[in-house]
Design a protein around this motif. Structure first.
Motif, PDB file in Angstrom:
ATOM      1  N   GLN A  33      30.751 -31.989  39.678  1.00 67.84           N
ATOM      2  CA  GLN A  33      32.046 -31.464  39.270  1.00 67.84           C
ATOM      3  C   GLN A  33      32.206 -31.486  37.748  1.00 67.84           C
ATOM      4  O   GLN A  33      32.683 -30.521  37.149  1.00 67.84           O
ATOM      5  CB  GLN A  33      33.182 -32.295  39.894  1.00 67.84           C
ATOM      6  CG  GLN A  33      33.469 -32.002  41.355  1.00 67.84           C
ATOM      7  CD  GLN A  33      34.574 -32.888  41.886  1.00 67.84           C
ATOM      8  OE1 GLN A  33      34.358 -34.050  42.215  1.00 67.84           O
ATOM      9  NE2 GLN A  33      35.782 -32.349  41.954  1.00 67.84           N
ATOM     10  N   LEU A 245      41.124 -23.578  30.955  1.00 66.27           N
ATOM     11  CA  LEU A 245      42.261 -24.182  31.648  1.00 66.27           C
ATOM     12  C   LEU A 245      43.348 -24.660  30.684  1.00 66.27           C
ATOM     13  O   LEU A 245      44.522 -24.776  31.071  1.00 66.27           O
ATOM     14  CB  LEU A 245      41.787 -25.368  32.500  1.00 66.27           C
ATOM     15  CG  LEU A 245      40.796 -25.052  33.619  1.00 66.27           C
ATOM     16  CD1 LEU A 245      40.349 -26.334  34.303  1.00 66.27           C
ATOM     17  CD2 LEU A 245      41.421 -24.100  34.632  1.00 66.27           C
ATOM     18  N   THR A 246      42.978 -24.954  29.440  1.00 66.77           N
ATOM     19  CA  THR A 246      43.943 -25.544  28.500  1.00 66.77           C
ATOM     20  C   THR A 246      44.217 -24.661  27.276  1.00 66.77           C
ATOM     21  O   THR A 246      45.033 -25.028  26.440  1.00 66.77           O
ATOM     22  CB  THR A 246      43.427 -26.910  28.012  1.00 66.77           C
ATOM     23  OG1 THR A 246      42.115 -26.746  27.429  1.00 66.77           O
ATOM     24  CG2 THR A 246      43.338 -27.906  29.161  1.00 66.77           C
ATOM     25  N   VAL A 285      49.221 -33.293  33.248  1.00 64.20           N
ATOM     26  CA  VAL A 285      49.782 -32.950  34.550  1.00 64.20           C
ATOM     27  C   VAL A 285      51.161 -32.304  34.379  1.00 64.20           C
ATOM     28  O   VAL A 285      51.541 -31.395  35.127  1.00 64.20           O
ATOM     29  CB  VAL A 285      49.889 -34.206  35.446  1.00 64.20           C
ATOM     30  CG1 VAL A 285      50.670 -33.902  36.728  1.00 64.20           C
ATOM     31  CG2 VAL A 285      48.491 -34.712  35.808  1.00 64.20           C
ATOM     32  N   GLY A 288      51.003 -28.578  34.015  1.00 63.33           N
ATOM     33  CA  GLY A 288      50.400 -27.798  35.089  1.00 63.33           C
ATOM     34  C   GLY A 288      48.898 -27.920  35.212  1.00 63.33           C
ATOM     35  O   GLY A 288      48.274 -27.165  35.971  1.00 63.33           O
ATOM     36  N   ILE A 289      48.291 -28.865  34.484  1.00 66.83           N
ATOM     37  CA  ILE A 289      46.846 -29.081  34.577  1.00 66.83           C
ATOM     38  C   ILE A 289      46.569 -30.110  35.676  1.00 66.83           C
ATOM     39  O   ILE A 289      47.181 -31.180  35.693  1.00 66.83           O
ATOM     40  CB  ILE A 289      46.268 -29.578  33.238  1.00 66.83           C
ATOM     41  CG1 ILE A 289      46.611 -28.618  32.092  1.00 66.83           C
ATOM     42  CG2 ILE A 289      44.756 -29.766  33.344  1.00 66.83           C
ATOM     43  CD1 ILE A 289      46.057 -27.227  32.251  1.00 66.83           C
ATOM     44  N   LYS A 290      45.663 -29.788  36.576  1.00 68.17           N
ATOM     45  CA  LYS A 290      45.317 -30.724  37.646  1.00 68.17           C
ATOM     46  C   LYS A 290      44.781 -32.020  37.059  1.00 68.17           C
ATOM     47  O   LYS A 290      44.122 -32.018  36.016  1.00 68.17           O
ATOM     48  CB  LYS A 290      44.278 -30.104  38.583  1.00 68.17           C
ATOM     49  CG  LYS A 290      44.805 -28.920  39.394  1.00 68.17           C
ATOM     50  CD  LYS A 290      43.725 -28.373  40.307  1.00 68.17           C
ATOM     51  CE  LYS A 290      44.234 -27.187  41.121  1.00 68.17           C
ATOM     52  NZ  LYS A 290      43.162 -26.629  41.987  1.00 68.17           N
ATOM     53  N   GLU A 291      45.053 -33.103  37.751  1.00 74.30           N
ATOM     54  CA  GLU A 291      44.687 -34.425  37.229  1.00 74.30           C
ATOM     55  C   GLU A 291      43.190 -34.534  36.948  1.00 74.30           C
ATOM     56  O   GLU A 291      42.786 -35.050  35.909  1.00 74.30           O
ATOM     57  CB  GLU A 291      45.113 -35.520  38.211  1.00 74.30           C
ATOM     58  CG  GLU A 291      44.900 -36.923  37.657  1.00 74.30           C
ATOM     59  CD  GLU A 291      45.392 -38.003  38.601  1.00 74.30           C
ATOM     60  OE1 GLU A 291      45.215 -39.186  38.263  1.00 74.30           O
ATOM     61  OE2 GLU A 291      45.930 -37.675  39.681  1.00 74.30           O
ATOM     62  N   ASP A 292      42.342 -34.052  37.858  1.00 79.65           N
ATOM     63  CA  ASP A 292      40.895 -34.133  37.659  1.00 79.65           C
ATOM     64  C   ASP A 292      40.455 -33.324  36.440  1.00 79.65           C
ATOM     65  O   ASP A 292      39.596 -33.756  35.657  1.00 79.65           O
ATOM     66  CB  ASP A 292      40.154 -33.639  38.899  1.00 79.65           C
ATOM     67  CG  ASP A 292      40.212 -34.642  40.043  1.00 79.65           C
ATOM     68  OD1 ASP A 292      40.629 -35.791  39.786  1.00 79.65           O
ATOM     69  OD2 ASP A 292      39.846 -34.280  41.172  1.00 79.65           O
ATOM     70  N   ASP A 293      41.052 -32.134  36.272  1.00 80.27           N
ATOM     71  CA  ASP A 293      40.735 -31.312  35.098  1.00 80.27           C
ATOM     72  C   ASP A 293      41.201 -31.998  33.818  1.00 80.27           C
ATOM     73  O   ASP A 293      40.538 -31.923  32.780  1.00 80.27           O
ATOM     74  CB  ASP A 293      41.401 -29.933  35.220  1.00 80.27           C
ATOM     75  CG  ASP A 293      40.824 -29.111  36.365  1.00 80.27           C
ATOM     76  OD1 ASP A 293      39.606 -29.238  36.611  1.00 80.27           O
ATOM     77  OD2 ASP A 293      41.584 -28.368  37.007  1.00 80.27           O
ATOM     78  N   GLY A 294      42.343 -32.676  33.912  1.00 78.66           N
ATOM     79  CA  GLY A 294      42.849 -33.410  32.761  1.00 78.66           C
ATOM     80  C   GLY A 294      41.937 -34.567  32.376  1.00 78.66           C
ATOM     81  O   GLY A 294      41.733 -34.849  31.191  1.00 78.66           O
ATOM     82  N   LYS A 295      41.369 -35.228  33.383  1.00 83.99           N
ATOM     83  CA  LYS A 295      40.448 -36.337  33.110  1.00 83.99           C
ATOM     84  C   LYS A 295      39.188 -35.838  32.413  1.00 83.99           C
ATOM     85  O   LYS A 295      38.677 -36.481  31.490  1.00 83.99           O
ATOM     86  CB  LYS A 295      40.082 -37.041  34.422  1.00 83.99           C
ATOM     87  CG  LYS A 295      41.229 -37.826  35.039  1.00 83.99           C
ATOM     88  CD  LYS A 295      40.825 -38.410  36.396  1.00 83.99           C
ATOM     89  CE  LYS A 295      41.980 -39.150  37.045  1.00 83.99           C
ATOM     90  NZ  LYS A 295      41.616 -39.684  38.382  1.00 83.99           N
TER      91      LYS A 295
END
Length: 335
Positions: A33, A245-246, A285, A288-295
């Protein structure tokens, strides 16, 4: 207990805590991932971020030089830069070790009193903290509608914890009082010579704090201070353009990342490991960014700066030793 053993135990505990936080954050993310996400990043923006961080460290070195020079403690700009970078390198291994290490380098290369230089570092920290709090307040006000519900939820959760766990607070207060009384008792047993040394350290430290009033180039000092924080913001913000995404988050989201990232870096772990990742992923988050994507974003952001510190810090450590030996050799030849 042996001091070296005590330091080793503290270091191991910090590593275990840091490792535990990182494991908890990334335990649900597979290597595949992370690899897939990293493949979507435009690394030219990351290189730009690294370049901006270099200039921020340079400005910090110049600002520190202005503070040290204010009372006749002259230091060259390159040695100031080396000391700052070596301090960052030390912090990447053990929290808060960098401040003392930086001052130790200044003492070694220019004979500047460690207590005095520590006082100037404290001055820097106080000024930076005030600016961070102002930026935090501005960020909150500019995004009140977005952040206010989460702030209220967090406050309500805190009030619930206090109501249910009030006895924990009483225990902590009792322990604090007991520690205060113990230290007061121990202080009376200390020898006068040791107390005199402590008093000298405090006196020289206060003089270092007062150095800001004596800066001969106040315009340069405050311009450098503002420049440091502007570059901090930019080096974090430009990386948002690296990911699809960002890339559309905007300036206000960049300010939020700066604020939570700064508090994360202040956590008692080496270079803010774990805390930085959790805080940045948490604030993303809200946008609107998913937590995993944010990590993963936080991982890229932190790792790029961490590698920068390791590279430039190691180069600085080598150069300061080489140049210091060369200078001593020249002085011996001149005699």
């Amino acid at each position: 207990m042996n001091q070296q053993l005590l330091k080793a135990i503290k270091f191991i505990i910090i590593l275990l805590i840091t490792g535990g936080i990182l494991w908890y954050l990334f335990k649900n993310l597979s290597i595949e991932q992370i690899k897939e996400a990293l493949a979507t990043y435009d690394y030219s923006w990351i290189l730009l971020s690294i370049s901006l961080s270099f200039f921020s460290h340079f400005l910090r070195a110049w600002r520190w030089k202005l503070l040290l020079d204010s009372s006749g403690n002259k230091i060259t700009l390159y040695n100031s830069y080396f000391a700052v970078m070596i301090g960052y390198l030390a912090n990447s291994l053990f929290p808060r070790l960098g401040e003392v290490t930086r001052c130790g380098i200044a003492n070694r290369t220019h004979g500047i009193s460690v207590p005095y230089s520590l006082g100037t570092v404290v001055t820097e920290r106080i000024i930076d903290l005030i600016l961070l709090l102002l930026i935090t307040a501005a960020t909150f006000l500019l995004q009140f509608n977005l952040l206010e519900p989460h702030w209220q939820a967090g406050l309500a959760s805190f009030e619930t914890i206090v109501a249910e766990k009030w006895w924990v607070g009483l225990v902590l207060i009792g322990l604090a009082i007991g520690l205060f009384l113990y230290l007061r008792k121990q202080k009376k047993k200390e020898q006068k010579g040791l107390l005199g040394k402590i008093n000298e350290l405090i006196t020289q430290g206060i003089e270092g704090v007062k150095s800001v009033k004596k800066v001969k180039n106040p315009v340069g000092f405050w311009a450098a201070t503002l420049g440091i924080w502007l570059l901090y913001f930019l080096m974090l913000y430009v990386i948002t353009f690296a990911s699809p995404l960002t890339k559309d988050l905007g300036v206000l989201a960049g300010l939020s990342i700066l604020v939570v990232g700064s508090f994360g870096m202040a956590a008692p772990t080496p270079s803010g490991f774990g805390a930085f990742h959790a805080f940045v992923a948490g604030v993303l988050v809200l946008y609107g960014i998913k937590e995993d994507d944010g990590k993963i974003f936080a991982l890229v952001l932190h790792t790029s700066q961490y590698i920068t510190i390791l590279v430039f810090g190691s180069i600085s450590l080598i150069l300061v030793n080489v140049m210091n030996k060369s200078q001593k050799w020249k002085e011996q030849q001149a005699k």
